[in-house]
Write a protein that holds these residues in place. Structure first.
Motif, PDB file in Angstrom:
ATOM      1  N   UNK A 124       0.812  -1.214   0.000  1.00 30.26           N
ATOM      2  CA  UNK A 124       0.000   0.000   0.000  1.00 30.26           C
ATOM      3  C   UNK A 124       0.842   1.259   0.000  1.00 30.26           C
ATOM      4  N   UNK A 125       1.889   1.278   0.818  1.00 29.74           N
ATOM      5  CA  UNK A 125       2.769   2.451   0.870  1.00 29.74           C
ATOM      6  C   UNK A 125       3.482   2.634  -0.466  1.00 29.74           C
ATOM      7  N   UNK A 126       3.948   1.534  -1.063  1.00 30.99           N
ATOM      8  CA  UNK A 126       4.633   1.632  -2.354  1.00 30.99           C
ATOM      9  C   UNK A 126       3.698   2.139  -3.444  1.00 30.99           C
ATOM     10  N   UNK A 127       2.435   1.716  -3.418  1.00 31.81           N
ATOM     11  CA  UNK A 127       1.499   2.194  -4.447  1.00 31.81           C
ATOM     12  C   UNK A 127       1.240   3.690  -4.266  1.00 31.81           C
ATOM     13  N   UNK A 128       1.203   4.174  -3.023  1.00 28.96           N
ATOM     14  CA  UNK A 128       1.055   5.617  -2.804  1.00 28.96           C
ATOM     15  C   UNK A 128       2.269   6.380  -3.316  1.00 28.96           C
ATOM     16  N   UNK A 129       3.448   5.829  -3.106  1.00 27.79           N
ATOM     17  CA  UNK A 129       4.669   6.487  -3.582  1.00 27.79           C
ATOM     18  C   UNK A 129       4.716   6.517  -5.102  1.00 27.79           C
ATOM     19  N   UNK A 130       4.267   5.436  -5.754  1.00 28.69           N
ATOM     20  CA  UNK A 130       4.264   5.403  -7.217  1.00 28.69           C
ATOM     21  C   UNK A 130       3.314   6.459  -7.772  1.00 28.69           C
ATOM     22  N   UNK A 131       2.160   6.654  -7.128  1.00 29.31           N
ATOM     23  CA  UNK A 131       1.222   7.674  -7.582  1.00 29.31           C
ATOM     24  C   UNK A 131       1.830   9.061  -7.450  1.00 29.31           C
ATOM     25  N   UNK A 132       2.558   9.302  -6.367  1.00 27.48           N
ATOM     26  CA  UNK A 132       3.209  10.601  -6.181  1.00 27.48           C
ATOM     27  C   UNK A 132       4.296  10.814  -7.223  1.00 27.48           C
ATOM     28  N   UNK A 133       5.071   9.759  -7.509  1.00 25.04           N
ATOM     29  CA  UNK A 133       6.162   9.870  -8.476  1.00 25.04           C
ATOM     30  C   UNK A 133       5.613   9.971  -9.895  1.00 25.04           C
ATOM     31  N   UNK A 134       4.474   9.353 -10.184  1.00 22.75           N
ATOM     32  CA  UNK A 134       3.920   9.365 -11.528  1.00 22.75           C
ATOM     33  C   UNK A 134       3.366  10.732 -11.906  1.00 22.75           C
ATOM     34  N   UNK A 135       2.912  11.489 -10.940  1.00 16.02           N
ATOM     35  CA  UNK A 135       2.369  12.815 -11.230  1.00 16.02           C
ATOM     36  C   UNK A 135       3.526  13.765 -11.532  1.00 16.02           C
ATOM     37  N   UNK A 136       3.690  14.146 -12.831  1.00 18.55           N
ATOM     38  CA  UNK A 136       4.820  15.020 -13.165  1.00 18.55           C
ATOM     39  C   UNK A 136       4.564  16.441 -12.665  1.00 18.55           C
ATOM     40  N   UNK A 137       5.642  17.064 -12.293  1.00 20.82           N
ATOM     41  CA  UNK A 137       5.547  18.454 -11.836  1.00 20.82           C
ATOM     42  C   UNK A 137       5.300  19.335 -13.056  1.00 20.82           C
ATOM     43  N   UNK A 138       4.491  20.362 -12.903  1.00 20.04           N
ATOM     44  CA  UNK A 138       4.236  21.247 -14.050  1.00 20.04           C
ATOM     45  C   UNK A 138       5.524  21.929 -14.482  1.00 20.04           C
ATOM     46  N   UNK A 139       5.681  22.049 -15.799  1.00 19.71           N
ATOM     47  CA  UNK A 139       6.876  22.660 -16.365  1.00 19.71           C
ATOM     48  C   UNK A 139       6.761  24.176 -16.228  1.00 19.71           C
ATOM     49  N   UNK A 140       7.614  24.789 -15.434  1.00 19.58           N
ATOM     50  CA  UNK A 140       7.498  26.240 -15.273  1.00 19.58           C
ATOM     51  C   UNK A 140       7.948  26.955 -16.543  1.00 19.58           C
ATOM     52  N   UNK A 141       7.373  28.089 -16.793  1.00 20.76           N
ATOM     53  CA  UNK A 141       7.775  28.896 -17.947  1.00 20.76           C
ATOM     54  C   UNK A 141       9.192  29.416 -17.708  1.00 20.76           C
ATOM     55  N   UNK A 142       9.988  29.505 -18.779  1.00 15.53           N
ATOM     56  CA  UNK A 142      11.362  29.984 -18.595  1.00 15.53           C
ATOM     57  C   UNK A 142      11.380  31.444 -18.138  1.00 15.53           C
ATOM     58  N   UNK A 143      12.343  31.747 -17.304  1.00 10.95           N
ATOM     59  CA  UNK A 143      12.481  33.125 -16.824  1.00 10.95           C
ATOM     60  C   UNK A 143      13.078  33.985 -17.935  1.00 10.95           C
ATOM     61  N   UNK A 144      13.094  35.295 -17.726  1.00 11.62           N
ATOM     62  CA  UNK A 144      13.658  36.207 -18.728  1.00 11.62           C
ATOM     63  C   UNK A 144      15.135  35.907 -18.942  1.00 11.62           C
ATOM     64  N   UNK A 145      15.843  35.584 -17.869  1.00  6.87           N
ATOM     65  CA  UNK A 145      17.280  35.274 -17.989  1.00  6.87           C
ATOM     66  C   UNK A 145      17.496  34.021 -18.820  1.00  6.87           C
ATOM     67  N   UNK A 146      16.675  33.004 -18.588  1.00  2.42           N
ATOM     68  CA  UNK A 146      16.811  31.762 -19.347  1.00  2.42           C
ATOM     69  C   UNK A 146      16.522  32.000 -20.823  1.00  2.42           C
ATOM     70  N   UNK A 147      15.495  32.796 -21.105  1.00  2.73           N
ATOM     71  CA  UNK A 147      15.157  33.106 -22.500  1.00  2.73           C
ATOM     72  C   UNK A 147      16.305  33.851 -23.169  1.00  2.73           C
ATOM     73  N   UNK A 148      16.873  34.828 -22.472  1.00  4.79           N
ATOM     74  CA  UNK A 148      17.992  35.601 -23.013  1.00  4.79           C
ATOM     75  C   UNK A 148      19.203  34.713 -23.239  1.00  4.79           C
ATOM     76  N   UNK A 149      19.522  33.853 -22.296  1.00  8.53           N
ATOM     77  CA  UNK A 149      20.662  32.947 -22.447  1.00  8.53           C
ATOM     78  C   UNK A 149      20.441  31.969 -23.597  1.00  8.53           C
TER      79      UNK A 149
END
Length: 133
Positions: free
Chosen positions: A98-123
């Motif tokens: 049960x604990x492993x299945x909860x961990x897999x669900x947490x790991x499977x949910x990808x983190x949202x991709x943040x938009x690049x900052x102005x510095x990253x865009x410039x670089x």
């Protein structure tokens, strides 16, 4: 660092406290399982096997003589302990599963991709311009 301070740091870690709680709960759980096996599972099983009480199953090596107790191999108690172990192991398996299945669900949910900052865009633009030259 003094040994008292080292021990205090060791004992106050979260893992040590979690381990202590786990051991205490495990001991209480073991008593419950032992009662389940001895008081609920074994009596009907013994009744199905012609009224055999597993606690009384033993092989006498040397009978009792006077005040000297008998020497015996108590294989019935060993059978009870094996059943205890199987039940505890199965319950722990279910908990870990049960604990492993909860961990897999947490790991499977990808983190949202943040938009690049102005510095990253410039670089990125600078990198692309340098690559063209």
């Amino acid at each position: 660092m003094s040994i008292v301070k080292e021990f205090k740091d060791f004992a106050s870690r979260g893992n040590v406290v979690d381990l202590a709680v786990g051991v205490i709960i495990g001991a209480a759980f073991g008593k419950i399982v032992t009662s389940l096996v001895n008081d609920i599972i074994m009596p009907p099983l013994g009744m199905l096997l012609s009224g055999i009480d597993f606690k009384d199953l033993k092989y006498v090596l040397k009978p009792a003589v006077g005040k000297t107790p008998e020497t015996a191999i108590n294989y019935g108690l060993f059978i009870n302990n094996i059943i205890d172990f199987v039940i505890v192991a199965f319950c722990i398996f279910l908990i870990v599963k049960g604990v492993n299945s909860l961990r897999k669900e947490e790991a499977a949910a990808p983190a949202p991709d943040p938009a690049p900052t102005k510095e990253e865009t410039l670089l990125t633009e600078i990198r692309d311009l340098l690559a063209k030259k």
